[in-house]
Design a protein around this motif. Structure first.
Motif, mmCIF file in Angstrom:
data_model
loop_
_atom_site.group_PDB
_atom_site.id
_atom_site.type_symbol
_atom_site.label_atom_id
_atom_site.label_comp_id
_atom_site.label_asym_id
_atom_site.label_seq_id
_atom_site.Cartn_x
_atom_site.Cartn_y
_atom_site.Cartn_z
ATOM 1 N N LEU A 1 41.725 42.997 22.205
ATOM 2 C CA LEU A 1 40.438 43.659 22.377
ATOM 3 C C LEU A 1 39.792 44.044 21.052
ATOM 4 O O LEU A 1 38.577 44.241 20.985
ATOM 5 N N PRO B 1 34.481 41.371 23.984
ATOM 6 C CA PRO B 1 34.060 42.764 24.174
ATOM 7 C C PRO B 1 33.045 43.232 23.142
ATOM 8 O O PRO B 1 32.128 43.991 23.477
ATOM 9 N N THR C 1 40.850 49.206 26.294
ATOM 10 C CA THR C 1 39.484 48.778 25.996
ATOM 11 C C THR C 1 38.698 49.883 25.296
ATOM 12 O O THR C 1 37.960 49.641 24.335
#
Length: 557
Positions: A535, A366, A420
């Motif tokens: 994440l 990410p 996220t």
């Protein structure tokens, strides 16, 4: 007698080839390699091409050793446009970190002008896709243990591989041997022990500063203030226009016999999507030579002079309007192109985000997708987690996206949109999502994918969903630290693939799960998967800690 006559008649006409037949373009490539590096013919007999990438080609060859012995080796031919520092850094990674703990080593290196060939041991290996549906759970555990062992080795030396994926982790199933290969995209951590990676990191930071300038827009007029380093000289427009777009990656770095042509032969290549372009010759490879500036031709025609003067005046006025328009935008202005088929001037005026973006789609972490500049060895751990996810689910590739925002939206479908968004805030990024997507249970997800007889939708976890009725997902990213970007928006409509596109992604096993141990997957496996797919890069598990995880408690360290 008839048989003897037949043998005599066919002798010299039909012969069984001593080696595999090489045809077509591969034969041409091998002949060109022999011509480019003539000393290879004295030592190696190239049998064929076994791999090809953006920056190199890999060949299988037989090495003629002393005493008449032969050995299979892999020859990696780096394309001539590769930056000399990048080539040397890859060699240094192989020499210092390679040769043990499942990291590929190096035997020899040959160079002729701008052609470099790295000789490495050859490991015969299976295709990940071919063996995925037949691997037992114990084999998967051994595979992950050895992958993490290799990552621990390179991370100890401060090497970030940046392209961890199954095709770069060779696996010989019969011999139980592994090898992490291809350090062509590697970068160093701040405390790296690879000296040349420090040079690359320094050059990347300098180029980021050079290109990280605001881009201002007014109507159809666009002014880009990004500039190339002073050492590089821009080619005349006529010469650049004659080149085909596909030939950009084939631009030759002027070395050896072409070095006398001078700096006028260099091209300026702008970084794409924040990726550091090492194909541009920088000041490190100038050998402190002076660079001559190309003077514009003198205009003698009076009419041409008037036209040129008019263009300069128009350009100055346009630039003034652009700067005035840019300064007139308040920092808290909101764009007006949300959910529309156009991009407003506010969004186009956003400062370019420059960050490393190497890697393969589907395996990018990410923080890479959101262009976070301070990337660490945690991005390799995320890629290892994606491989583990494929092994547990029987699905490869697990993620398949055409761009970074689509890839980020797909990650949300598994890890959750709120999770996220919260993780992105920890490294200075803000993500907006058009809908709230809950995180999925990893065990339930993998078991459904491995045993399902229908196409599985990763957005809801429902194996019976009708893909034609799925709602669209919109996602956008901007930088928190820049006030002007807090309300500017970059949008993408994420469309789910059709059933036809998805059919080839779900891999079903022909054997019963119980025969391979898949009915007894412990909770520790999914706990490790959860830690690998953390994440937040700051809390993502390291390779050293992962090897100590209870999932590997019965494996000899």
């Amino acid at each position: 007698l008839i048989l003897l006559l037949f043998v005599l008649h066919t002798r010299g006409r039909f012969r069984v080839p001593a080696s595999p037949v090489i045809t077509g373009g591969i034969y041409t490539d091998i002949e060109q390699l022999y011509q480019a590096v003539p000393q290879l013919a004295n030592v190696f007999r190239i049998k064929g091409k076994i791999g090809e990438g953006t920056f190199s080609s890999v060949y299988l060859a037989i090495a003629q050793l002393r005493g008449g012995h032969e050995e299979k080796v892999a020859l990696k031919h780096l394309i001539p446009t590769s930056h000399p520092v990048r080539i040397a850094a890859e060699l240094q990674c192989l020499i210092i970190a390679g040769g043990q703990d499942n990291v590929m080593g190096v035997r020899y290196c040959f160079r002729k002008n701008d052609h470099v060939v790295i000789v490495m041991p050859y490991l015969e290996h299976e295709s990940f896709l071919d063996i995925l549906n037949s691997l037992s759970f114990e084999e998967v555990r051994d595979y992950m243990f050895n992958l993490l062992k290799a990552l621990k080795r390179i991370h100890y030396f401060g090497i970030v591989h940046r392209d961890v994926k199954p095709s770069n982790f060779l696996y010989n199933r019969q011999m139980k041997r592994y090898a992490l290969v291809d350090f062509g995209l590697a970068q160093g951590t701040p405390d790296t022990k690879i000296e040349l990676l420090k040079v690359i990191q320094s050059e990347a930071q300098q180029e980021s500063c050079a290109w990280n300038k605001p881009q201002i827009t007014l109507g159809s007029q666009v002014s880009v203030t990004a500039r190339a380093p002073r050492q590089l000289v821009r080619q005349p427009a006529a010469r650049t226009a004659n080149k085909r777009p596909c030939s950009l990656s084939q631009t030759q770095i002027k070395q050896g016999q072409k070095r006398k042509e001078g700096p006028e032969s260099l091209h300026v290549q702008r970084s794409v999507f924040g990726e550091r372009n090492f194909n541009v010759r920088s000041s490190a490879s100038q050998d402190n030579s002076t660079v001559k500036l190309i003077k514009q031709p003198r205009v003698t025609d009076i009419a041409a002079r008037k036209i040129l003067a008019k263009k300069k005046t128009t350009s100055a006025v346009t630039n003034g309007l652009v700067k005035k328009a840019a300064s007139s935008y308040p920092t808290n202005v909101t764009c007006d192109c949300y959910a529309k088929d156009r991009v407003c001037s506010v969004c186009l005026s956003r400062r370019q985000q420059v960050a490393p973006r190497a890697g393969t789609p589907g395996f990018r972490a990410p923080e890479v997708l959101t262009k976070f500049p301070n990337q660490t060895t945690a991005i390799d751990m995320w890629s290892a987690g994606i491989i583990f996810l494929s092994l547990l689910s029987g699905r490869y590739p697990f993620y398949k996206a055409s761009d970074d925002l689509t890839a980020l939206a797909q990650i949300m479908t598994i890890r959750g949109s709120r999770e996220t968004i919260q993780a992105a805030k920890t490294f200075g990024k803000s993500i907006l999502c058009s809908k709230d997507i809950p995180a999925q249970d990893l065990r339930m997800l993998c078991e459904r994918l491995r045993g399902s007889k229908t196409s599985f939708d990763i957005s809801t976890g429902d194996g019976q969903i009708n893909l034609s009725q799925e709602p669209a997902l919109q996602a956008e990213i901007f930088n928190i630290s820049d006030p002007a970007l807090q309300t500017s928006k970059k949008h993408l409509q994420y469309q789910k693939p059709s059933c036809h596109e998805r059919d080839g992604l779900v891999i079903r096993t022909s054997e019963k799960p119980a025969d391979l141990g898949w009915d007894k997957v412990p909770d520790e496996a999914y706990d490790l998967l959860d830690k690998l797919l953390d994440l937040n890069p700051a809390t993502r598990i390291t390779a050293k800690d992962a090897l100590l995880h209870p999932f590997f408690k019965n494996i000899k360290q």
